[in-house]
Design a protein around this motif. Structure first.
Motif, PDB file in Angstrom:
ATOM      1  N   GLU A 132      -1.323   1.978  -0.445  1.00 24.88           N
ATOM      2  CA  GLU A 132      -1.900   2.247  -2.148  1.00 24.88           C
ATOM      3  C   GLU A 132      -2.920   3.372  -2.076  1.00 24.88           C
ATOM      4  O   GLU A 132      -2.935   4.359  -3.148  1.00 24.88           O
ATOM      5  CB  GLU A 132      -2.393   1.147  -2.879  1.00 24.88           C
ATOM      6  N   LYS A 133      -3.321   3.378  -1.012  1.00 25.36           N
ATOM      7  CA  LYS A 133      -4.120   4.604  -0.424  1.00 25.36           C
ATOM      8  C   LYS A 133      -3.486   6.051   0.000  1.00 25.36           C
ATOM      9  O   LYS A 133      -3.919   7.259  -0.235  1.00 25.36           O
ATOM     10  CB  LYS A 133      -5.125   4.221   0.584  1.00 25.36           C
ATOM     11  N   VAL A 134      -2.146   5.807   0.141  1.00 25.22           N
ATOM     12  CA  VAL A 134      -1.213   6.947   0.903  1.00 25.22           C
ATOM     13  C   VAL A 134      -0.067   7.203  -0.316  1.00 25.22           C
ATOM     14  O   VAL A 134       0.862   7.943  -0.032  1.00 25.22           O
ATOM     15  CB  VAL A 134      -0.882   6.811   2.354  1.00 25.22           C
ATOM     16  N   GLY A 135       0.297   6.733  -1.414  1.00 19.77           N
ATOM     17  CA  GLY A 135       0.976   6.455  -2.590  1.00 19.77           C
ATOM     18  C   GLY A 135       2.131   6.324  -2.278  1.00 19.77           C
ATOM     19  O   GLY A 135       2.975   6.083  -2.834  1.00 19.77           O
ATOM     20  N   GLY A 136       1.764   5.370  -1.334  1.00 16.68           N
ATOM     21  CA  GLY A 136       3.025   4.233  -0.839  1.00 16.68           C
ATOM     22  C   GLY A 136       3.815   2.472  -2.108  1.00 16.68           C
ATOM     23  O   GLY A 136       2.416   2.777  -2.371  1.00 16.68           O
ATOM     24  N   LYS A 137       4.868   1.822  -1.728  1.00 20.88           N
ATOM     25  CA  LYS A 137       4.635   0.734  -2.008  1.00 20.88           C
ATOM     26  C   LYS A 137       4.815  -0.130  -1.077  1.00 20.88           C
ATOM     27  O   LYS A 137       5.651   0.444   0.183  1.00 20.88           O
ATOM     28  CB  LYS A 137       5.358   0.912  -3.410  1.00 20.88           C
ATOM     29  N   LEU A 138       4.627  -1.698  -1.576  1.00 22.71           N
ATOM     30  CA  LEU A 138       5.021  -3.108  -0.902  1.00 22.71           C
ATOM     31  C   LEU A 138       6.258  -3.528  -1.688  1.00 22.71           C
ATOM     32  O   LEU A 138       6.068  -3.680  -2.036  1.00 22.71           O
ATOM     33  CB  LEU A 138       3.940  -3.681  -0.770  1.00 22.71           C
TER      34      LEU A 138
END
Length: 291
Positions: A132-138
């Protein structure tokens, strides 16, 4: 008679072999005593049962080198290491996914499988927060429903939950929809024995996808030791601190060469350790030698 030490029916198989006077061939995937009960007293009783069966077997197979060594020390009997294997019908990739070499504006890390208790949800949630801190997702491909995921603390903004994918489609789906794969092993001290001895079967399919693998596991676990012996096959973090996870996520996001190299290393390791052919040859060679 060949059997896998899981549940209780394998004991009937061993008894049948004895009654018929034929060899028995015993496969250990999980550490049966600790996998069967949490009672230390009952584990001790089951371990004695296992030792007897292990000594009687004409051939023995353990899922990891650590398990083989543990049972050899306990029984004086050697076994073959039989790693998990992907299906002989499974498609596997020989080259890294093409999108790994370019810029990735939003890193997608996937986890496929059931999410058990004893520390796994926490590791997945930590990875999701780092993303979330780098704009990604799991992305979770799991049979667990939304209520279960909520109870596990996995109803986070950076987590995208999807239905479990059939094994015949899993490798293709992961390759298409993810940039990296997450393989956690619990740091919970109550399950240390199983983390030390067992080996994650999902690595067989993960290494076929042509994607980098992020292993988050304690240094004493079987998969961490495997990753240390095969450093090109996965990005390993043996600390579950937020800083360690965030560092791994940032590297996967910002280093395309690393992504490609890890994917290529995973493919190579999968061909070495987890093919159906290798499992078949290991099994048949030991069985025929014991005949």
């Amino acid at each position: 008679v060949s059997t896998v030490a899981h549940g209780w029916s394998w004991l009937e198989a061993m008894s049948l072999a004895s009654e018929r006077g034929v060899p028995s061939h015993l496969i250990l995937h999980d550490d049966w005593p600790t996998h069967t009960t949490s009672s230390l007293l009952q584990q001790g009783m089951l371990r004695n049962t296992m030792k007897t069966a292990y000594r009687i077997a004409a051939s023995r197979f353990c899922v990891s080198p650590a398990m083989e060594l543990s049972y050899r020390n306990a029984t004086g009997c050697r076994a073959e290491v039989l790693y998990p294997a992907r299906s002989s019908a499974a498609k596997f990739e020989l080259e890294p996914a093409s999108h790994l070499s370019g810029d990735i504006p939003s890193l997608r890390i996937a986890y496929a499988g059931t999410i058990s208790a004893a520390g796994y949800p926490e590791l997945i949630a930590q990875t999701a927060r780092a993303l979330e801190k780098v704009g990604g997702k799991l992305i979770l491909y799991t049979p667990q429903d939304s209520i279960t995921l909520q109870r596990q603390g996995l109803d986070l903004p950076s987590i995208e939950s999807r239905a479990a994918v059939p094994s015949s489609l899993l490798i293709e789906t992961l390759r298409r929809e993810a940039d990296a794969l997450l393989l956690p092993m619990s740091f919970d001290p109550t399950v240390r024995d199983n983390m030390t001895l067992a080996f994650p079967s999902k690595l067989a399919d993960y290494t076929a996808a042509g994607l980098p693998i992020f292993i988050l596991a304690p240094d004493y676990s079987s998969v961490a030791k495997w990753a240390m012996e095969n450093p090109d096959a996965a990005l390993l973090a043996t600390s579950h601190s937020d800083a360690a996870i965030h560092t791994a996520v940032e590297r996967l996001l910002n280093e395309p060469t690393l992504r490609v190299d890890l994917a290529r290393g995973a493919i190579s390791a999968g061909q070495k350790y987890f093919t159906a052919t290798r499992a078949r040859d290991t099994f048949l060679a030991s069985v025929l030698q014991a005949a």
